[in-house]
Design an enzyme around this catalytic site. Structure first.
Site, PDB file in Angstrom:
ATOM      1  N   GLY A  31       0.817  -1.203   0.000  1.00 27.17           N
ATOM      2  CA  GLY A  31       0.000   0.000   0.000  1.00 27.17           C
ATOM      3  C   GLY A  31       0.851   1.254   0.000  1.00 27.17           C
ATOM      4  N   SER A  32       0.190   2.388  -0.067  1.00 27.66           N
ATOM      5  CA  SER A  32       0.900   3.659  -0.235  1.00 27.66           C
ATOM      6  C   SER A  32       1.768   4.015   0.964  1.00 27.66           C
ATOM      7  CB  SER A  32      -0.107   4.778  -0.506  1.00 27.66           C
ATOM      8  OG  SER A  32      -1.066   4.861   0.536  1.00 27.66           O
ATOM      9  N   THR A  33       1.331   3.701   2.180  1.00 32.35           N
ATOM     10  CA  THR A  33       2.132   4.022   3.358  1.00 32.35           C
ATOM     11  C   THR A  33       3.291   3.040   3.500  1.00 32.35           C
ATOM     12  OG1 THR A  33       0.085   4.776   4.407  1.00 32.35           O
ATOM     13  CG2 THR A  33       2.024   4.602   5.804  1.00 32.35           C
ATOM     14  N   GLY A 101      -5.604  -2.607  -0.934  1.00 37.70           N
ATOM     15  CA  GLY A 101      -4.663  -2.862  -2.019  1.00 37.70           C
ATOM     16  C   GLY A 101      -4.776  -4.259  -2.598  1.00 37.70           C
ATOM     17  N   GLU A 107      -1.039 -10.487   3.548  1.00 37.90           N
ATOM     18  CA  GLU A 107      -0.776  -9.569   4.664  1.00 37.90           C
ATOM     19  C   GLU A 107      -1.118 -10.231   5.995  1.00 37.90           C
ATOM     20  OE1 GLU A 107      -1.420  -5.156   2.657  1.00 37.90           O
ATOM     21  OE2 GLU A 107      -3.152  -6.240   3.425  1.00 37.90           O
TER      22      GLU A 107
END
Length: 234
Positions: A31-33, A101, A107
């Site tokens: 994901g973006s973070t 995502g 995950e």
């Protein structure tokens, strides 16, 4: 995504890096973070930090490889020191919604293999009650209509009801996970009992995994306008 939001994500990722020590085996989120964390981790690796990363998606694997972060697998390293990942929503008891995502299955496997899971996010992801973000539910591609009916029944038994939408890519094609599954996004809006919903969904034949992460996050790092805060699970 605004520049300000990306700055906050990077601040949270930078704080998480303070918990990383040489010799650690790390779960690398998606994901973006999490992308910011991998970038910052790569800088430290370039300075001599010795770690092994286990990526939670092919996207993260490609990013880490391009930045020369040493990688391994869960078969090689079945116990991890830390897993650092983002979240789509964070509840008061650090129960999470993840899977925006599309990597929720890997995950959850990686997070479960870690001695600690550190969640990094901007402060907007902290909510009083989960459910505003649609709950991702990963399913097999056989009998999806029947699986939908099973999910609806399970959700109602747990006090939830809402539209299930088959996830598609921006080009309109059906989204397929790294494991070859589909994702149904459930718009429940308010999840009053995440544990009950998680248990019910897990009983539905054809459901591979769901995006409720319960008792997995050990620590949450939130970056907001007032700075970075750290919340530990009670």
């Amino acid at each position: 995504m605004s520049t300000e939001a990306e700055t906050l994500k990077r601040q949270a990722a930078a704080r998480a890096l303070e918990y990383v020590r040489s010799g650690m085996k790390l779960g690398l989120g998606t994901g973006s973070t999490a992308k910011h964390f991998v970038e910052l981790l790569a800088e430290r690796v370039g300075e001599g930090l010795e770690v092994v990363g286990v990526p939670t998606s092919e996207v993260t694997r490609a990013q880490a490889e391009s930045l020369n972060v040493p990688l391994g697998t869960l078969d090689e390293h079945p116990v991890l020191d830390l897993c650092i990942d983002g979240a789509d929503e964070i509840g008061p008891d650090l129960t999470l919604i993840k899977g925006g995502g599309g990597a929720l299955l890997r995950e959850k496997i990686v997070a479960s293999a870690a001695q600690q899971m550190i969640v990094i996010a901007d402060a907007s992801k902290k909510v009083d009650r989960l459910g505003t973000f649609p709950l991702p539910i990963e399913v097999v591609d056989f009998g999806v209509a029947a699986i939908r009916r099973g999910i609806d029944r399970a959700a109602r038994a747990a006090g939830c009801e809402g539209l299930l939408t088959l996830r598609r890519r921006p080009d309109g094609h059906v989204f397929v996970t790294d494991q070859g599954h589909l994702i149904l996004d459930a718009a429940y809006h308010s999840i009053t009992d995440p544990a009950a919903l998680a248990a019910r969904l897990s009983e539905v034949p054809g459901v591979v995994e769901h995006g409720l992460f319960i008792n997995l996050a050990s620590r949450v790092i939130l970056a907001g306008a007032g700075g970075v805060s750290v919340i530990d699970r009670a």
